[in-house]
Scaffold this motif. Structure first.
Motif, PDB file in Angstrom:
ATOM      1  N   ALA A 161       0.826  -1.213   0.000  1.00 22.74           N
ATOM      2  CA  ALA A 161       0.000   0.000   0.000  1.00 22.74           C
ATOM      3  C   ALA A 161       0.860   1.262   0.000  1.00 22.74           C
ATOM      4  CB  ALA A 161      -0.935   0.000   1.210  1.00 22.74           C
ATOM      5  N   GLN A 162       2.059   1.165   0.550  1.00 21.77           N
ATOM      6  CA  GLN A 162       2.975   2.298   0.609  1.00 21.77           C
ATOM      7  C   GLN A 162       3.967   2.307  -0.553  1.00 21.77           C
ATOM      8  OE1 GLN A 162       4.760   2.223   4.542  1.00 21.77           O
ATOM      9  NE2 GLN A 162       2.804   2.572   5.548  1.00 21.77           N
ATOM     10  N   GLY A 163       3.838   1.345  -1.474  1.00 26.00           N
ATOM     11  CA  GLY A 163       4.743   1.274  -2.620  1.00 26.00           C
ATOM     12  C   GLY A 163       6.160   0.887  -2.245  1.00 26.00           C
ATOM     13  N   ARG A 164       6.329   0.132  -1.155  1.00 18.81           N
ATOM     14  CA  ARG A 164       7.663  -0.202  -0.656  1.00 18.81           C
ATOM     15  C   ARG A 164       7.987  -1.687  -0.757  1.00 18.81           C
ATOM     16  NH1 ARG A 164       8.860   2.551   4.876  1.00 18.81           N
ATOM     17  NH2 ARG A 164      10.962   2.434   4.047  1.00 18.81           N
ATOM     18  N   TRP A 165       7.022  -2.513  -1.144  1.00 15.03           N
ATOM     19  CA  TRP A 165       7.249  -3.959  -1.234  1.00 15.03           C
ATOM     20  C   TRP A 165       8.158  -4.250  -2.427  1.00 15.03           C
ATOM     21  CZ3 TRP A 165       7.078  -7.768   1.954  1.00 15.03           C
ATOM     22  CH2 TRP A 165       7.057  -9.085   1.499  1.00 15.03           C
ATOM     23  N   MET A 166       9.103  -5.130  -2.251  1.00 21.99           N
ATOM     24  CA  MET A 166      10.075  -5.525  -3.276  1.00 21.99           C
ATOM     25  C   MET A 166      10.893  -4.327  -3.766  1.00 21.99           C
ATOM     26  SD  MET A 166       8.299  -8.690  -5.294  1.00 21.99           S
ATOM     27  CE  MET A 166       9.795  -8.956  -6.215  1.00 21.99           C
ATOM     28  N   GLN A 167      11.233  -3.458  -2.821  1.00 22.36           N
ATOM     29  CA  GLN A 167      12.067  -2.289  -3.104  1.00 22.36           C
ATOM     30  C   GLN A 167      13.297  -2.332  -2.198  1.00 22.36           C
ATOM     31  OE1 GLN A 167      11.122   0.024  -5.531  1.00 22.36           O
ATOM     32  NE2 GLN A 167       9.483  -1.443  -5.884  1.00 22.36           N
ATOM     33  N   GLY A 168      14.349  -1.683  -2.590  1.00 22.78           N
ATOM     34  CA  GLY A 168      15.518  -1.475  -1.741  1.00 22.78           C
ATOM     35  C   GLY A 168      16.129  -2.742  -1.177  1.00 22.78           C
ATOM     36  N   GLU A 169      15.940  -2.944   0.103  1.00 20.50           N
ATOM     37  CA  GLU A 169      16.560  -4.040   0.845  1.00 20.50           C
ATOM     38  C   GLU A 169      15.840  -5.374   0.686  1.00 20.50           C
ATOM     39  OE1 GLU A 169      19.327  -3.677   2.810  1.00 20.50           O
ATOM     40  OE2 GLU A 169      19.483  -1.565   2.304  1.00 20.50           O
ATOM     41  N   ALA A 170      14.837  -5.454  -0.155  1.00 20.10           N
ATOM     42  CA  ALA A 170      13.971  -6.629  -0.218  1.00 20.10           C
ATOM     43  C   ALA A 170      14.667  -7.912  -0.662  1.00 20.10           C
ATOM     44  CB  ALA A 170      12.781  -6.358  -1.149  1.00 20.10           C
ATOM     45  N   PHE A 171      15.782  -7.811  -1.346  1.00 17.40           N
ATOM     46  CA  PHE A 171      16.345  -8.993  -1.975  1.00 17.40           C
ATOM     47  C   PHE A 171      17.487  -9.622  -1.206  1.00 17.40           C
ATOM     48  CE2 PHE A 171      14.375  -6.299  -5.169  1.00 17.40           C
ATOM     49  CZ  PHE A 171      13.373  -7.156  -5.569  1.00 17.40           C
ATOM     50  N   GLY A 172      17.534  -9.388   0.075  1.00 17.45           N
ATOM     51  CA  GLY A 172      18.571 -10.007   0.906  1.00 17.45           C
ATOM     52  C   GLY A 172      18.142 -10.094   2.350  1.00 17.45           C
ATOM     53  N   TRP A 173      18.885 -10.860   3.080  1.00 16.06           N
ATOM     54  CA  TRP A 173      18.663 -10.975   4.531  1.00 16.06           C
ATOM     55  C   TRP A 173      19.627 -10.052   5.178  1.00 16.06           C
ATOM     56  CZ3 TRP A 173      15.163 -13.516   7.562  1.00 16.06           C
ATOM     57  CH2 TRP A 173      14.265 -14.362   6.917  1.00 16.06           C
TER      58      TRP A 173
END
Length: 173
Positions: A161-173
């Motif tokens: 809803a905030q347009g933040r999913w799968m952005q920036g830090e999403a692709f790592g632990w």
């Protein structure tokens, strides 16, 4: 599209109970009598991502085992309240420390000790198997039972809803 009837753009923090929310409501006991909780891996991913993305994340639980503290510290959770006899006191401490307003907080609880806090947050959330009194005050009842990914559901819907999913830090632990 979110299934949550709340303006998720307001949410800046996630607060969770442990037993019956982040772990199942039925748990085995160790030989020394300590509860041995389960954890959901996708919840863990979502929690650490929320922390990395700048959300305040807290745990408020009446229980105490070292394993629970270690688990959530490793995910980056800064606010961990254990042995919380009256959760509303710890919730107010969390608000004071973060400077958040109640409407900016989503709280997920499943039973009577969560009731007071759920009445004071912007978005009270309950798992599908929560106590009837908790479901009655929840603005969102997740289709999942406690321990089955409720944190992931809430955090993912909020970030989308905030347009933040799968952005920036999403692709790592």
């Amino acid at each position: 599209m979110s299934t949550i009837n709340y303006d998720l753009r307001k949410i800046k923090a996630f607060v969770f109970d442990v037993d019956g929310v982040l772990s199942r409501e039925v748990i085995p006991l160790s030989p020394d009598g300590d509860p041995m909780r389960t954890v959901n891996i996708k919840d863990g991913y979502a929690l650490q991502l929320a922390v990395k993305m700048g959300y305040d994340v807290a745990i408020i639980t009446g229980g105490y085992t070292e394993a629970v503290r270690i688990r959530f510290e490793r995910l980056g959770v800064r606010y961990i309240y254990m042995r919380s006899a009256v959760k509303i006191h710890d919730y107010y401490d969390f608000l004071q420390k973060t400077g958040l307003k109640p409407e900016e907080v989503a709280y997920c609880g499943d039973d009577i000790p969560d009731y007071e806090v759920m009445c004071k947050v912007g978005l009270p959330v309950a798992p599908a198997d929560a106590a009837p009194e908790i479901k009655k005050i929840a603005k969102y009842i997740c289709q999942k039972n406690g321990g089955d990914g409720i944190a992931r559901d809430l955090i993912e819907q909020t970030m989308k809803a905030q347009g933040r999913w799968m952005q920036g830090e999403a692709f790592g632990w």
